[in-house]
Scaffold this motif. Structure first.
Motif, mmCIF file in Angstrom:
data_model
loop_
_atom_site.group_PDB
_atom_site.id
_atom_site.type_symbol
_atom_site.label_atom_id
_atom_site.label_comp_id
_atom_site.label_asym_id
_atom_site.label_seq_id
_atom_site.Cartn_x
_atom_site.Cartn_y
_atom_site.Cartn_z
ATOM 1 N N ILE A 108 4.410 -9.389 -4.415
ATOM 2 C CA ILE A 108 5.073 -8.492 -3.466
ATOM 3 C C ILE A 108 4.831 -9.034 -2.061
ATOM 4 O O ILE A 108 3.736 -9.533 -1.776
ATOM 5 N N ILE A 109 5.809 -8.908 -1.187
ATOM 6 C CA ILE A 109 5.572 -9.115 0.236
ATOM 7 C C ILE A 109 5.839 -7.780 0.935
ATOM 8 O O ILE A 109 6.660 -6.991 0.476
ATOM 9 N N ALA A 110 5.102 -7.554 1.995
ATOM 10 C CA ALA A 110 5.241 -6.282 2.711
ATOM 11 C C ALA A 110 5.045 -6.502 4.200
ATOM 12 O O ALA A 110 4.328 -7.405 4.622
ATOM 13 N N ASP A 111 5.658 -5.649 4.972
ATOM 14 C CA ASP A 111 5.561 -5.640 6.416
ATOM 15 C C ASP A 111 4.690 -4.447 6.804
ATOM 16 O O ASP A 111 4.736 -3.406 6.161
ATOM 17 N N PHE A 112 3.881 -4.618 7.851
ATOM 18 C CA PHE A 112 3.060 -3.493 8.313
ATOM 19 C C PHE A 112 3.021 -3.467 9.842
ATOM 20 O O PHE A 112 3.276 -4.479 10.500
ATOM 21 N N THR A 113 2.701 -2.304 10.389
ATOM 22 C CA THR A 113 2.567 -2.149 11.833
ATOM 23 C C THR A 113 1.792 -0.877 12.140
ATOM 24 O O THR A 113 1.668 0.005 11.293
ATOM 25 N N ASP A 114 1.296 -0.812 13.354
ATOM 26 C CA ASP A 114 0.720 0.437 13.861
ATOM 27 C C ASP A 114 1.491 0.909 15.086
ATOM 28 O O ASP A 114 1.074 1.794 15.793
ATOM 29 N N GLY A 115 2.637 0.298 15.324
ATOM 30 C CA GLY A 115 3.456 0.627 16.480
ATOM 31 C C GLY A 115 3.287 -0.387 17.603
ATOM 32 O O GLY A 115 4.176 -0.559 18.423
ATOM 33 N N GLN A 116 2.153 -1.060 17.630
ATOM 34 C CA GLN A 116 1.914 -2.087 18.637
ATOM 35 C C GLN A 116 1.713 -3.453 17.969
ATOM 36 O O GLN A 116 2.359 -4.420 18.325
ATOM 37 N N PHE A 117 0.832 -3.507 17.001
ATOM 38 C CA PHE A 117 0.575 -4.737 16.256
ATOM 39 C C PHE A 117 1.390 -4.709 14.979
ATOM 40 O O PHE A 117 1.626 -3.647 14.413
ATOM 41 N N GLU A 118 1.793 -5.898 14.520
ATOM 42 C CA GLU A 118 2.527 -5.968 13.267
ATOM 43 C C GLU A 118 2.242 -7.274 12.557
ATOM 44 O O GLU A 118 1.817 -8.254 13.167
ATOM 45 N N GLY A 119 2.471 -7.267 11.261
ATOM 46 C CA GLY A 119 2.217 -8.452 10.459
ATOM 47 C C GLY A 119 2.831 -8.311 9.081
ATOM 48 O O GLY A 119 3.614 -7.405 8.825
ATOM 49 N N GLU A 120 2.419 -9.230 8.200
ATOM 50 C CA GLU A 120 2.948 -9.246 6.847
ATOM 51 C C GLU A 120 1.834 -9.483 5.847
ATOM 52 O O GLU A 120 0.797 -10.062 6.182
ATOM 53 N N LEU A 121 2.075 -9.040 4.624
ATOM 54 C CA LEU A 121 1.104 -9.138 3.544
ATOM 55 C C LEU A 121 1.729 -9.830 2.345
ATOM 56 O O LEU A 121 2.912 -9.643 2.058
ATOM 57 N N PHE A 122 0.910 -10.602 1.641
ATOM 58 C CA PHE A 122 1.283 -11.141 0.336
ATOM 59 C C PHE A 122 0.333 -10.500 -0.656
ATOM 60 O O PHE A 122 -0.882 -10.659 -0.569
ATOM 61 N N ILE A 123 0.894 -9.737 -1.590
ATOM 62 C CA ILE A 123 0.115 -8.909 -2.507
ATOM 63 C C ILE A 123 0.480 -9.271 -3.939
ATOM 64 O O ILE A 123 1.659 -9.489 -4.253
ATOM 65 N N THR A 124 -0.523 -9.337 -4.806
ATOM 66 C CA THR A 124 -0.247 -9.435 -6.230
ATOM 67 C C THR A 124 -0.442 -8.052 -6.833
ATOM 68 O O THR A 124 -1.151 -7.215 -6.271
ATOM 69 N N TYR A 125 0.191 -7.818 -7.959
ATOM 70 C CA TYR A 125 0.033 -6.538 -8.642
ATOM 71 C C TYR A 125 0.055 -6.754 -10.138
ATOM 72 O O TYR A 125 0.561 -7.754 -10.641
ATOM 73 N N GLU A 126 -0.542 -5.795 -10.833
ATOM 74 C CA GLU A 126 -0.518 -5.797 -12.284
ATOM 75 C C GLU A 126 -0.645 -4.365 -12.780
ATOM 76 O O GLU A 126 -1.066 -3.478 -12.028
ATOM 77 N N ILE A 127 -0.280 -4.183 -14.006
ATOM 78 C CA ILE A 127 -0.446 -2.890 -14.651
ATOM 79 C C ILE A 127 -1.541 -3.071 -15.695
ATOM 80 O O ILE A 127 -1.414 -3.914 -16.595
ATOM 81 N N ASP A 128 -2.634 -2.311 -15.545
ATOM 82 C CA ASP A 128 -3.755 -2.483 -16.470
ATOM 83 C C ASP A 128 -3.472 -1.816 -17.817
ATOM 84 O O ASP A 128 -2.413 -1.204 -18.014
ATOM 85 N N GLU A 129 -4.423 -1.941 -18.721
ATOM 86 C CA GLU A 129 -4.240 -1.418 -20.076
ATOM 87 C C GLU A 129 -4.066 0.099 -20.111
ATOM 88 O O GLU A 129 -3.513 0.651 -21.060
ATOM 89 N N LYS A 130 -4.498 0.800 -19.077
ATOM 90 C CA LYS A 130 -4.319 2.253 -18.990
ATOM 91 C C LYS A 130 -2.968 2.625 -18.389
ATOM 92 O O LYS A 130 -2.615 3.797 -18.317
ATOM 93 N N GLY A 131 -2.234 1.627 -17.893
ATOM 94 C CA GLY A 131 -0.944 1.885 -17.271
ATOM 95 C C GLY A 131 -1.033 2.102 -15.775
ATOM 96 O O GLY A 131 -0.043 2.484 -15.147
ATOM 97 N N ASP A 132 -2.225 1.856 -15.198
ATOM 98 C CA ASP A 132 -2.409 2.035 -13.755
ATOM 99 C C ASP A 132 -2.023 0.764 -13.008
ATOM 100 O O ASP A 132 -2.322 -0.350 -13.451
ATOM 101 N N LEU A 133 -1.373 0.956 -11.866
ATOM 102 C CA LEU A 133 -1.010 -0.171 -11.015
ATOM 103 C C LEU A 133 -2.218 -0.599 -10.191
ATOM 104 O O LEU A 133 -2.900 0.232 -9.600
ATOM 105 N N LYS A 134 -2.458 -1.904 -10.146
ATOM 106 C CA LYS A 134 -3.545 -2.463 -9.352
ATOM 107 C C LYS A 134 -2.945 -3.465 -8.380
ATOM 108 O O LYS A 134 -2.168 -4.334 -8.772
ATOM 109 N N TYR A 135 -3.299 -3.320 -7.105
ATOM 110 C CA TYR A 135 -2.805 -4.216 -6.058
ATOM 111 C C TYR A 135 -3.954 -5.051 -5.528
ATOM 112 O O TYR A 135 -5.079 -4.558 -5.398
ATOM 113 N N LYS A 136 -3.650 -6.297 -5.192
ATOM 114 C CA LYS A 136 -4.666 -7.172 -4.623
ATOM 115 C C LYS A 136 -4.048 -7.944 -3.455
ATOM 116 O O LYS A 136 -3.029 -8.632 -3.625
ATOM 117 N N LEU A 137 -4.678 -7.836 -2.299
ATOM 118 C CA LEU A 137 -4.230 -8.597 -1.141
ATOM 119 C C LEU A 137 -4.624 -10.054 -1.326
ATOM 120 O O LEU A 137 -5.782 -10.367 -1.568
#
Length: 145
Positions: A108-137
């Protein structure tokens, strides 16, 4: 004489219309190519990623919104530190994930900001054996002011 002038004007209009149609057709072809290029790294146009989850029995109409909503839910945190954004925010503001693009079944790629500063993220994700989503920066950057 008058009918010849009307006929000539009519021919000019037809010729101008044909030129405009050709320009519009060329523009449409160019835009279609740009859409194809831009959609290459997009979950919706990636059959392998789609079937990765579909073959495991996931309802795709529910899964993709759940992945995005899971990231947006990360914006609702206690304290000063965002769970995925590794940068502090400007005084009185909070870092928030704004735009999310799911590239494939892992990234996943994502954009973020606080109104003054901004940037981008590269995130991996997976669905564990319980069906829960896990995100990792994996990687991030902050644009200079």
């Amino acid at each position: 004489m008058n009918s010849k002038k009307i006929f000539d004007d009519s021919n000019k209009k037809v010729a101008n219309t044909e030129i405009q149609i050709k320009k519009y057709q060329d523009s449409i072809l160019q835009l279609n190519q740009e859409i194809t290029d831009l959609s290459y790294f997009n979950f919706d146009s990636n059959e392998k990623s789609y079937f990765y989850f579909a073959d495991k029995g996931y309802d795709m109409s529910k899964l993709l919104p759940a992945i995005q909503d899971g990231l947006y839910t990360q914006n609702e945190f206690d304290g000063d530190e965002h769970p995925l954004i590794p940068y502090g925010s400007s005084e009185g503001n909070r870092m928030q994930i704004n735009i999310v693009r799911i590239l494939n079944h892992k990234w996943i790629i994502a954009d973020f900001t606080d109104g003054q500063f901004e940037g981008e993220l590269f995130i991996t994700y997976e669905i564990d054996e319980k069906g829960d989503l896990k995100y990792k920066l994996v990687e991030s950057f902050l644009y200079p002011l």
